[in-house]
Design an enzyme around this catalytic site. Structure first.
Site, PDB file in Angstrom:
ATOM      1  N   GLY A 187       0.832  -1.209   0.000  1.00 13.54           N
ATOM      2  CA  GLY A 187       0.000   0.000   0.000  1.00 13.54           C
ATOM      3  C   GLY A 187       0.861   1.252   0.000  1.00 13.54           C
ATOM      4  N   GLY A 189      -0.084   4.366   0.068  1.00 11.15           N
ATOM      5  CA  GLY A 189      -0.919   5.519   0.432  1.00 11.15           C
ATOM      6  C   GLY A 189      -0.276   6.293   1.568  1.00 11.15           C
ATOM      7  N   VAL A 190      -1.119   6.970   2.337  1.00 14.52           N
ATOM      8  CA  VAL A 190      -0.615   7.883   3.364  1.00 14.52           C
ATOM      9  C   VAL A 190       0.174   7.136   4.442  1.00 14.52           C
ATOM     10  N   ILE A 191      -0.391   6.034   4.950  1.00 12.31           N
ATOM     11  CA  ILE A 191       0.301   5.300   6.023  1.00 12.31           C
ATOM     12  C   ILE A 191       1.584   4.669   5.490  1.00 12.31           C
ATOM     13  N   VAL A 244       0.156  -8.079  -5.118  1.00  9.27           N
ATOM     14  CA  VAL A 244       0.692  -9.142  -4.260  1.00  9.27           C
ATOM     15  C   VAL A 244      -0.099 -10.427  -4.462  1.00  9.27           C
ATOM     16  N   ALA A 275      -0.809  -1.826   4.674  1.00  9.36           N
ATOM     17  CA  ALA A 275      -1.411  -0.477   4.784  1.00  9.36           C
ATOM     18  C   ALA A 275      -2.223  -0.194   3.537  1.00  9.36           C
ATOM     19  N   GLY A 277      -5.487   0.736   3.404  1.00 12.43           N
ATOM     20  CA  GLY A 277      -6.708   1.492   3.680  1.00 12.43           C
ATOM     21  C   GLY A 277      -7.300   1.135   5.037  1.00 12.43           C
ATOM     22  N   ASP A 318     -14.616   8.855  11.108  1.00 13.18           N
ATOM     23  CA  ASP A 318     -14.220   7.805  10.162  1.00 13.18           C
ATOM     24  C   ASP A 318     -15.337   6.806   9.875  1.00 13.18           C
ATOM     25  N   HIS A 450       8.885  38.679   5.139  1.00 11.76           N
ATOM     26  CA  HIS A 450      10.107  38.244   4.471  1.00 11.76           C
ATOM     27  C   HIS A 450      11.213  38.036   5.501  1.00 11.76           C
TER      28      HIS A 450
HETATM   29  P1  FAD Z   1     -11.254   6.996  16.159  1.00 12.79           P
HETATM   30  O1  FAD Z   1     -10.100   7.876  16.406  1.00 12.79           O
HETATM   31  O2  FAD Z   1     -11.041   5.711  15.440  1.00 12.79           O
HETATM   32  O3  FAD Z   1     -11.899   6.708  17.593  1.00 12.79           O
HETATM   33  C1  FAD Z   1     -12.964   5.824  17.769  1.00 12.79           C
HETATM   34  C2  FAD Z   1     -12.958   5.358  19.214  1.00 12.79           C
HETATM   35  O4  FAD Z   1     -14.153   4.639  19.452  1.00 12.79           O
HETATM   36  C3  FAD Z   1     -11.818   4.411  19.544  1.00 12.79           C
HETATM   37  O5  FAD Z   1     -11.299   4.710  20.802  1.00 12.79           O
HETATM   38  C4  FAD Z   1     -12.498   3.040  19.551  1.00 12.79           C
HETATM   39  O6  FAD Z   1     -11.824   2.105  20.365  1.00 12.79           O
HETATM   40  C5  FAD Z   1     -13.843   3.425  20.129  1.00 12.79           C
HETATM   41  N1  FAD Z   1     -14.952   2.495  19.852  1.00 12.79           N
HETATM   42  C6  FAD Z   1     -15.242   1.854  18.701  1.00 12.79           C
HETATM   43  N2  FAD Z   1     -16.388   1.153  18.825  1.00 12.79           N
HETATM   44  C7  FAD Z   1     -16.834   1.367  20.102  1.00 12.79           C
HETATM   45  C8  FAD Z   1     -17.965   0.949  20.837  1.00 12.79           C
HETATM   46  N3  FAD Z   1     -18.912   0.195  20.292  1.00 12.79           N
HETATM   47  N4  FAD Z   1     -18.075   1.358  22.109  1.00 12.79           N
HETATM   48  C9  FAD Z   1     -17.140   2.147  22.697  1.00 12.79           C
HETATM   49  N5  FAD Z   1     -16.058   2.591  22.028  1.00 12.79           N
HETATM   50  C10 FAD Z   1     -15.908   2.216  20.753  1.00 12.79           C
HETATM   51  N6  FAD Z   1      -5.581  11.836  10.531  1.00 12.79           N
HETATM   52  C11 FAD Z   1      -5.178  13.117  10.441  1.00 12.79           C
HETATM   53  O7  FAD Z   1      -6.015  14.009  10.286  1.00 12.79           O
HETATM   54  N7  FAD Z   1      -3.865  13.449  10.514  1.00 12.79           N
HETATM   55  C12 FAD Z   1      -2.900  12.519  10.679  1.00 12.79           C
HETATM   56  O8  FAD Z   1      -1.720  12.864  10.748  1.00 12.79           O
HETATM   57  C13 FAD Z   1      -3.288  11.167  10.788  1.00 12.79           C
HETATM   58  N8  FAD Z   1      -2.365  10.208  10.973  1.00 12.79           N
HETATM   59  C14 FAD Z   1      -2.769   8.908  11.120  1.00 12.79           C
HETATM   60  C15 FAD Z   1      -1.796   7.936  11.291  1.00 12.79           C
HETATM   61  C16 FAD Z   1      -2.145   6.606  11.428  1.00 12.79           C
HETATM   62  C17 FAD Z   1      -1.085   5.562  11.630  1.00 12.79           C
HETATM   63  C18 FAD Z   1      -3.522   6.248  11.406  1.00 12.79           C
HETATM   64  C19 FAD Z   1      -3.937   4.818  11.582  1.00 12.79           C
HETATM   65  C20 FAD Z   1      -4.505   7.211  11.217  1.00 12.79           C
HETATM   66  C21 FAD Z   1      -4.134   8.549  11.066  1.00 12.79           C
HETATM   67  N9  FAD Z   1      -5.067   9.561  10.852  1.00 12.79           N
HETATM   68  C22 FAD Z   1      -4.663  10.858  10.716  1.00 12.79           C
HETATM   69  C23 FAD Z   1      -6.504   9.266  10.784  1.00 12.79           C
HETATM   70  C24 FAD Z   1      -7.168   9.598  12.139  1.00 12.79           C
HETATM   71  O9  FAD Z   1      -6.552   8.844  13.149  1.00 12.79           O
HETATM   72  C25 FAD Z   1      -8.648   9.323  12.078  1.00 12.79           C
HETATM   73  O10 FAD Z   1      -9.227  10.021  10.994  1.00 12.79           O
HETATM   74  C26 FAD Z   1      -9.338   9.747  13.354  1.00 12.79           C
HETATM   75  O11 FAD Z   1      -8.782   9.086  14.466  1.00 12.79           O
HETATM   76  C27 FAD Z   1     -10.837   9.457  13.282  1.00 12.79           C
HETATM   77  O12 FAD Z   1     -11.441   9.874  14.464  1.00 12.79           O
HETATM   78  P2  FAD Z   1     -12.785   9.211  14.986  1.00 12.79           P
HETATM   79  O13 FAD Z   1     -13.146   9.965  16.219  1.00 12.79           O
HETATM   80  O14 FAD Z   1     -13.756   9.108  13.900  1.00 12.79           O
HETATM   81  O15 FAD Z   1     -12.420   7.712  15.369  1.00 12.79           O
HETATM   82  P1  NAI Z   2      -4.803   4.904   1.657  1.00 15.01           P
HETATM   83  O1  NAI Z   2      -6.160   4.785   1.119  1.00 15.01           O
HETATM   84  O2  NAI Z   2      -4.197   6.250   1.850  1.00 15.01           O
HETATM   85  O3  NAI Z   2      -3.781   4.095   0.733  1.00 15.01           O
HETATM   86  C1  NAI Z   2      -3.923   2.736   0.463  1.00 15.01           C
HETATM   87  C2  NAI Z   2      -3.046   2.423  -0.739  1.00 15.01           C
HETATM   88  O4  NAI Z   2      -2.968   1.026  -0.856  1.00 15.01           O
HETATM   89  C3  NAI Z   2      -3.574   2.967  -2.052  1.00 15.01           C
HETATM   90  O5  NAI Z   2      -2.527   3.616  -2.719  1.00 15.01           O
HETATM   91  C4  NAI Z   2      -4.023   1.725  -2.802  1.00 15.01           C
HETATM   92  O6  NAI Z   2      -3.806   1.839  -4.197  1.00 15.01           O
HETATM   93  C5  NAI Z   2      -3.109   0.676  -2.217  1.00 15.01           C
HETATM   94  N1  NAI Z   2      -3.641  -0.679  -2.220  1.00 15.01           N
HETATM   95  C6  NAI Z   2      -4.895  -1.078  -1.908  1.00 15.01           C
HETATM   96  N2  NAI Z   2      -4.978  -2.423  -1.959  1.00 15.01           N
HETATM   97  C7  NAI Z   2      -3.751  -2.875  -2.295  1.00 15.01           C
HETATM   98  C8  NAI Z   2      -3.184  -4.160  -2.484  1.00 15.01           C
HETATM   99  N3  NAI Z   2      -3.908  -5.266  -2.335  1.00 15.01           N
HETATM  100  N4  NAI Z   2      -1.876  -4.248  -2.829  1.00 15.01           N
HETATM  101  C9  NAI Z   2      -1.119  -3.154  -2.970  1.00 15.01           C
HETATM  102  N5  NAI Z   2      -1.604  -1.892  -2.810  1.00 15.01           N
HETATM  103  C10 NAI Z   2      -2.896  -1.770  -2.463  1.00 15.01           C
HETATM  104  O7  NAI Z   2      -4.816   4.064   3.025  1.00 15.01           O
HETATM  105  P2  NAI Z   2      -3.806   3.998   4.239  1.00 15.01           P
HETATM  106  O8  NAI Z   2      -2.457   4.454   3.846  1.00 15.01           O
HETATM  107  O9  NAI Z   2      -3.976   2.659   4.823  1.00 15.01           O
HETATM  108  O10 NAI Z   2      -4.401   5.068   5.228  1.00 15.01           O
HETATM  109  C11 NAI Z   2      -5.760   4.979   5.640  1.00 15.01           C
HETATM  110  C12 NAI Z   2      -6.312   6.319   5.914  1.00 15.01           C
HETATM  111  O11 NAI Z   2      -5.850   6.795   7.176  1.00 15.01           O
HETATM  112  C13 NAI Z   2      -5.898   7.423   4.940  1.00 15.01           C
HETATM  113  O12 NAI Z   2      -6.657   7.381   3.764  1.00 15.01           O
HETATM  114  C14 NAI Z   2      -6.164   8.637   5.740  1.00 15.01           C
HETATM  115  O13 NAI Z   2      -7.528   8.938   5.667  1.00 15.01           O
HETATM  116  C15 NAI Z   2      -5.802   8.203   7.147  1.00 15.01           C
HETATM  117  N6  NAI Z   2      -4.451   8.670   7.458  1.00 15.01           N
HETATM  118  C16 NAI Z   2      -4.193  10.012   7.382  1.00 15.01           C
HETATM  119  C17 NAI Z   2      -2.932  10.493   7.615  1.00 15.01           C
HETATM  120  C18 NAI Z   2      -2.677  11.942   7.473  1.00 15.01           C
HETATM  121  O14 NAI Z   2      -3.639  12.706   7.453  1.00 15.01           O
HETATM  122  N7  NAI Z   2      -1.438  12.392   7.388  1.00 15.01           N
HETATM  123  C19 NAI Z   2      -1.822   9.609   7.978  1.00 15.01           C
HETATM  124  C20 NAI Z   2      -2.196   8.224   8.015  1.00 15.01           C
HETATM  125  C21 NAI Z   2      -3.472   7.781   7.777  1.00 15.01           C
END
Ligand code: FAD
Ligand code: NAI
Length: 471
Positions: A187, A189-191, A244, A275, A277, A318, A450
């Site tokens: 993957g 993408g972003v992660i 893959v 990673a 999605g 999300d 500047h």
């Molecule tokens: P979440 O943060 O997923 O929180 C949901 C919460 O609900 C969790 O604590 C979960 O355990 C809990 N929950 C679920 N079901 C239940 C239930 N039935 N009862 C009680 N609790 C429950 N976004 C950015 O904007 N900038 C970034 O730099 C960024 N970096 C990221 C890096 C990584 C590695 C990952 C994985 C994601 C990243 N994201 C980033 C995405 C971001 O984390 C999510 O968009 C954000 O956390 C979504 O917020 P949310 O409140 O919808 O849900």
């Molecule tokens: P993503 O959607 O950004 O990227 C997934 C990538 O995997 C795509 O490029 C896709 O073409 C590829 N892919 C899908 N299936 C595949 C396969 N079978 N084999 C090879 N490649 C494949 O998803 P990612 O990186 O997992 O992140 C999930 C989400 O988390 C992001 O879309 C973003 O919303 C959030 N996030 C945001 C961050 C930020 O704001 N800086 C940082 C990290 C996550």
């Protein structure tokens, strides 16, 4: 039975922000969350604070400092002998930041009088839910309004099982106890790019396998092209059109067999990060039993104001349509809280900024040139490279550019795309500008300090009418 005006399920940036805003507006509010930290202690903040935005940015920052010390300090006349990586300290710094910030949410809940229940929120009706902990119902809550903010989980692949050791998802890749010699990322993408960058900077040979042939297909094509070149130059081995086929694991190694334009390929790595999605998390919510509608991909169905099909039940973040971003989740949370309090909460989905925290950073807001062409909207573009920006030279970070797209007739800003140092901070200027329906001319007529990187934004706006000063 406990009674509240609002019950929020999930304490990520969608849920905890909604809960605090509800409480600010005088609504009695409870937030139910099931997240635990790596020691099993209940921890607020959701994915973002515990295993997402915050820990990933902590490692991105640490690894960038290390990479710079190793590769870029010499040009500033700073010589370091015996540079050493102390991964344990780097990881515990990250863990301490997470602890501080998640603890901060608990303090904010106390300050705002938000009640917090640890456990799984399970809907009984549109006005009642129960809290389940280790199979036992620990509380029953009645609420006039329910906000679902249960977030997302890493998408899984049928034929790849995450063992948390050799094969990991993003959570595992935030905590490798040693730098992998060779890491494959499925993957691109972003992660994949962010966590791939972390381990590459720390010395791993990182191969990113992306199924799609186009790199970062959703972003401005010229920015994607240049980012691809720069990331490859840094050592990320990004292979596009790589599908893959099979994963074989031994005790110490993972063999990844994939197919690309040249045929079948095999790489041998010691760790694999999946990673590809993320998917909405509705497990254990009992939505089906109470008639909560979800779409064919599992997202809870909502209208433009985050109302579900059940009266008094809202969903944000999300777990609903739209970008999976923390700030989008939070703004939806605020909007719903304000609607419940009788105000007119609103989110402008046209001005949600995106940032990818690679080096250089990639940030954008609004539409890409590709989207505008597809929609038949005529536009002008202004581009300015950081290599003509004084501050970028002072920082020795001259890669990248700013690109502004504006309406051909009215000059209204339609999209802005940045590849460059501190792009994550620079994008805020144009998000505000777009909120006010600004034209590129407005940016061009605004005084920018500047020497700053923001002068590249100013010059890109001037470039729209071919009147840049510095190129
Ligand atoms: P979440 O943060 O997923 O929180 C949901 C919460 O609900 C969790 O604590 C979960 O355990 C809990 N929950 C679920 N079901 C239940 C239930 N039935 N009862 C009680 N609790 C429950 N976004 C950015 O904007 N900038 C970034 O730099 C960024 N970096 C990221 C890096 C990584 C590695 C990952 C994985 C994601 C990243 N994201 C980033 C995405 C971001 O984390 C999510 O968009 C954000 O956390 C979504 O917020 P949310 O409140 O919808 O849900
Ligand atoms: P993503 O959607 O950004 O990227 C997934 C990538 O995997 C795509 O490029 C896709 O073409 C590829 N892919 C899908 N299936 C595949 C396969 N079978 N084999 C090879 N490649 C494949 O998803 P990612 O990186 O997992 O992140 C999930 C989400 O988390 C992001 O879309 C973003 O919303 C959030 N996030 C945001 C961050 C930020 O704001 N800086 C940082 C990290 C996550």
């Amino acid at each position: 039975m406990q009674r509240y005006d609002v019950a929020v399920i999930g304490a990520g940036p969608g849920g905890y922000v909604a809960a605090i805003r509800c409480a600010q507006l005088g609504l009695s509010t409870v937030c139910i969350d099931n997240m635990r930290d790596q020691n099993g202690v209940p921890s607020l903040g959701g994915v973002c604070l515990n295993v997402g935005c915050i820990p990933s940015k902590a490692l991105l920052d640490s690894s960038e400092q290390y990479y710079r010390a190793k590769n870029h300090f010499a040009v500033h006349g700073i010589k370091i002998e015996n540079l050493e990586l102390d991964l344990d300290t780097m990881l515990s710094r990250k863990d301490n930041i997470v602890k501080t910030l998640t603890g901060g949410i608990a303090t904010l809940f106390i300050k705002n009088k938000v009640a917090w229940l640890h456990g799984q929120g399970r809907l009984i009706s549109n006005k009642q839910l129960e809290v389940v902990l280790e199979g036992e119902v620990t509380a029953v809550v009645a609420a006039s309004n329910i906000i679902i903010a249960t977030g997302s989980l890493p998408a899984t692949q049928d034929d790849i099982s995450i063992d948390g050791d050799r094969i990991v998802d993003s959570t595992g890749a935030l905590a490798f106890n040693e730098v992998p010699r060779k890491l494959a990322v499925i993957g691109g993408g972003v992660i994949g790019l962010e966590l791939g960058s972390v381990w590459s900077r720390l010395g791993a040979k990182v191969v990113v396998l992306n199924r799609g042939k186009q790199f970062l297909s959703r972003i401005e094509p010229s920015i994607a092209k240049e980012a691809y070149r720069l990331l490859q130059k840094q050592g990320l081995d990004i292979r596009l059109g790589a599908s893959v086929k099979e994963i074989k694991t031994t005790k110490k190694q993972v063999a990844v067999i994939y197919k690309d334009a040249e045929g079948e390929q095999k790489i041998q790595v010691d760790r694999l990060l999946l990673a590809t999605g993320r998917q909405p998390n509705t497990a254990g919510l009992n939505g089906e039993a109470v008639g909560l509608n979800v779409d064919d991909r599992g997202f809870i169905e909502v209208d433009d104001h985050c109302h579900t099909n059940l009266p008094g039940v809202y969903a944000v973040g999300d777990v609903v349509r739209g970008p999976m971003l923390a700030h989008k989740a939070s703004e939806e949370g605020v909007s719903v809280a304000e609607q419940i309090a009788g105000q007119s909460g609103h989110v402008n989905y046209q001005t949600i900024p995106w940032v990818i925290y690679t080096s250089p950073e990639i940030a954008w807001v609004g539409k890409s040139s590709q989207q505008l062409k597809e929609e038949g909207i005529e536009f002008k573009e202004g581009v300015f490279p950081f290599k003509a920006n004084g501050r970028a030279h002072a920082m020795n970070e001259t890669d990248g550019m700013v690109k502004i797209l504006s309406d051909a007739k009215y000059d209204r800003i339609l999209g802005v795309h940045i590849l460059g140092p501190h792009a994550s901070e620079m994008i805020a200027e144009v998000v505000v500008a777009m909120e006010f329906n600004a034209s590129a001319e407005d940016i061009a007529r605004t005084v920018h300090a500047h020497p700053t990187l923001s002068e590249a934004m100013h010059e890109a706006a001037l470039a729209i009418d071919k009147r840049t000063i510095h190129i």
